[in-house]
Scaffold this motif. Structure first.
Motif, PDB file in Angstrom:
ATOM      1  N   PRO A   1       0.818  -1.225   0.000  1.00 26.83           N
ATOM      2  CA  PRO A   1       0.000   0.000   0.000  1.00 26.83           C
ATOM      3  C   PRO A   1       0.848   1.270   0.000  1.00 26.83           C
ATOM      4  O   PRO A   1       1.955   1.302   0.532  1.00 26.83           O
ATOM      5  N   VAL A   2       0.296   2.304  -0.636  1.00 27.75           N
ATOM      6  CA  VAL A   2       0.977   3.599  -0.702  1.00 27.75           C
ATOM      7  C   VAL A   2       0.153   4.650   0.029  1.00 27.75           C
ATOM      8  O   VAL A   2      -1.031   4.458   0.310  1.00 27.75           O
ATOM      9  N   GLN A   3       0.810   5.758   0.322  1.00 22.02           N
ATOM     10  CA  GLN A   3       0.140   6.846   1.027  1.00 22.02           C
ATOM     11  C   GLN A   3       0.542   8.188   0.447  1.00 22.02           C
ATOM     12  O   GLN A   3       1.606   8.335  -0.151  1.00 22.02           O
ATOM     13  N   HIS A   4      -0.352   9.143   0.633  1.00 23.46           N
ATOM     14  CA  HIS A   4      -0.077  10.539   0.307  1.00 23.46           C
ATOM     15  C   HIS A   4      -0.338  11.358   1.557  1.00 23.46           C
ATOM     16  O   HIS A   4      -1.428  11.281   2.143  1.00 23.46           O
ATOM     17  N   ASP A   5       0.657  12.122   1.983  1.00 22.88           N
ATOM     18  CA  ASP A   5       0.502  12.989   3.155  1.00 22.88           C
ATOM     19  C   ASP A   5      -0.004  12.192   4.361  1.00 22.88           C
ATOM     20  O   ASP A   5      -0.907  12.621   5.068  1.00 22.88           O
ATOM     21  N   LYS A   6       0.574  11.005   4.557  1.00 21.41           N
ATOM     22  CA  LYS A   6       0.282  10.121   5.691  1.00 21.41           C
ATOM     23  C   LYS A   6      -1.115   9.494   5.639  1.00 21.41           C
ATOM     24  O   LYS A   6      -1.567   8.888   6.608  1.00 21.41           O
ATOM     25  N   THR A   7      -1.812   9.626   4.530  1.00 15.92           N
ATOM     26  CA  THR A   7      -3.124   8.991   4.368  1.00 15.92           C
ATOM     27  C   THR A   7      -2.997   7.869   3.354  1.00 15.92           C
ATOM     28  O   THR A   7      -2.617   8.101   2.202  1.00 15.92           O
ATOM     29  N   ALA A   8      -3.311   6.654   3.791  1.00 16.43           N
ATOM     30  CA  ALA A   8      -3.192   5.501   2.906  1.00 16.43           C
ATOM     31  C   ALA A   8      -4.244   5.555   1.811  1.00 16.43           C
ATOM     32  O   ALA A   8      -5.353   6.045   2.009  1.00 16.43           O
ATOM     33  N   MET A   9      -3.872   5.049   0.639  1.00 13.75           N
ATOM     34  CA  MET A   9      -4.758   5.062  -0.520  1.00 13.75           C
ATOM     35  C   MET A   9      -5.203   3.649  -0.850  1.00 13.75           C
ATOM     36  O   MET A   9      -4.503   2.674  -0.542  1.00 13.75           O
ATOM     37  N   ALA A  10      -6.353   3.532  -1.490  1.00 17.75           N
ATOM     38  CA  ALA A  10      -6.828   2.227  -1.948  1.00 17.75           C
ATOM     39  C   ALA A  10      -5.812   1.625  -2.913  1.00 17.75           C
ATOM     40  O   ALA A  10      -5.087   2.340  -3.602  1.00 17.75           O
ATOM     41  N   LYS A  11      -5.773   0.289  -2.967  1.00 17.03           N
ATOM     42  CA  LYS A  11      -4.748  -0.400  -3.747  1.00 17.03           C
ATOM     43  C   LYS A  11      -5.152  -0.670  -5.189  1.00 17.03           C
ATOM     44  O   LYS A  11      -4.345  -1.172  -5.972  1.00 17.03           O
ATOM     45  N   ASP A  12      -6.393  -0.362  -5.552  1.00 17.23           N
ATOM     46  CA  ASP A  12      -6.874  -0.741  -6.886  1.00 17.23           C
ATOM     47  C   ASP A  12      -7.511   0.432  -7.625  1.00 17.23           C
ATOM     48  O   ASP A  12      -8.477   0.276  -8.358  1.00 17.23           O
ATOM     49  N   LEU A  13      -6.963   1.629  -7.457  1.00 18.56           N
ATOM     50  CA  LEU A  13      -7.514   2.800  -8.135  1.00 18.56           C
ATOM     51  C   LEU A  13      -7.234   2.734  -9.633  1.00 18.56           C
ATOM     52  O   LEU A  13      -6.148   2.354 -10.068  1.00 18.56           O
ATOM     53  N   SER A  14      -8.215   3.130 -10.421  1.00 12.34           N
ATOM     54  CA  SER A  14      -7.998   3.283 -11.853  1.00 12.34           C
ATOM     55  C   SER A  14      -7.259   4.597 -12.097  1.00 12.34           C
ATOM     56  O   SER A  14      -7.120   5.436 -11.196  1.00 12.34           O
ATOM     57  N   ALA A  15      -6.792   4.780 -13.323  1.00 13.60           N
ATOM     58  CA  ALA A  15      -6.123   6.034 -13.666  1.00 13.60           C
ATOM     59  C   ALA A  15      -7.060   7.223 -13.455  1.00 13.60           C
ATOM     60  O   ALA A  15      -6.643   8.287 -12.979  1.00 13.60           O
ATOM     61  N   GLU A  16      -8.328   7.045 -13.775  1.00 15.15           N
ATOM     62  CA  GLU A  16      -9.303   8.126 -13.609  1.00 15.15           C
ATOM     63  C   GLU A  16      -9.534   8.436 -12.132  1.00 15.15           C
ATOM     64  O   GLU A  16      -9.647   9.605 -11.733  1.00 15.15           O
TER      65      GLU A  16
END
Length: 198
Positions: free
Chosen positions: A110-125
């Motif tokens: 998993p990745v995060q932006h500004d200490k907030t984790a992001m969903a693992k299956d986001l589309s480009a959109e």
């Protein structure tokens, strides 16, 4: 649809930390001669601003990619920068950004932006929809030639970063999407940096 999720501390601990010693065939600690000796990606050219090297024949996710190498006076190769995208096409920039997002997840979890984790299956959109409005295309106010005449202090950029929730062992890995409204330009960078890198 919830695009951002939070991970519990326990969940983050369960993710195994990957050992990272460099990127591709280039390992932290290599000398300039050793980096340039990776012949399949030659030629390498000097970078005067950093004292390092770069190749236009690097590879990222099956695509030819410019890669820069920064060295410490002692300790060798310390910083590897992949230029995944440079240009003025917002669509191509966000496609490249999605490729970087997938690369990080596939290799580090998993990745995060500004200490907030992001969903693992986001589309480009979906990933594009998370960008602040300042990243959207607008009217270019400077040409490169005008900017050179006016001086670099006239250039302002905005930056959006991603990094693994569980940092790898042996390196700092992160990605940056940058945008200059004055130039109408976008940059997508991926960085592999030794723990005490430049």
């Amino acid at each position: 649809l919830i695009l951002l999720t939070s991970l519990s501390a326990a969940g983050a601990i369960e993710e195994p930390a990957k050992e990272v010693k460099g990127y591709g065939p280039w390992l932290f600690g290599m000398t300039k001669e050793q980096v340039a000796g990776v012949a399949q990606y030659a030629p390498y050219t000097p970078v005067s601003s950093t004292g390092g090297l770069e190749t236009a024949n690097g590879e990222f996710e099956g695509h030819k990619t410019n890669i820069s190498f920064v060295f410490k006076p002692t300790g060798g190769l310390a910083y590897i920068q992949l230029w995944v995208y440079t240009g003025r096409d917002f669509g191509k920039a966000t496609e490249a950004w999605h490729t970087v997002y997938q690369h990080l997840i596939r290799n580090f979890g998993p990745v995060q932006h500004d200490k907030t984790a992001m969903a693992k299956d986001l589309s480009a959109e979906q990933l594009q929809a998370l960008l602040p409005p300042v990243f959207k295309p607008g009217e270019t106010t400077f040409s490169v030639e005008e900017l050179i005449r006016k001086g670099s202090q006239q250039l302002s950029t905005v930056k959006y970063q991603l990094e693994p929730v569980t940092p790898p062992n042996g390196a700092t890995v992160f990605a940056s999407l940058m945008h200059s409204a004055q130039l109408g330009s976008y940059w997508v960078f991926l960085y592999y940096r030794a723990p005490n890198g430049a």
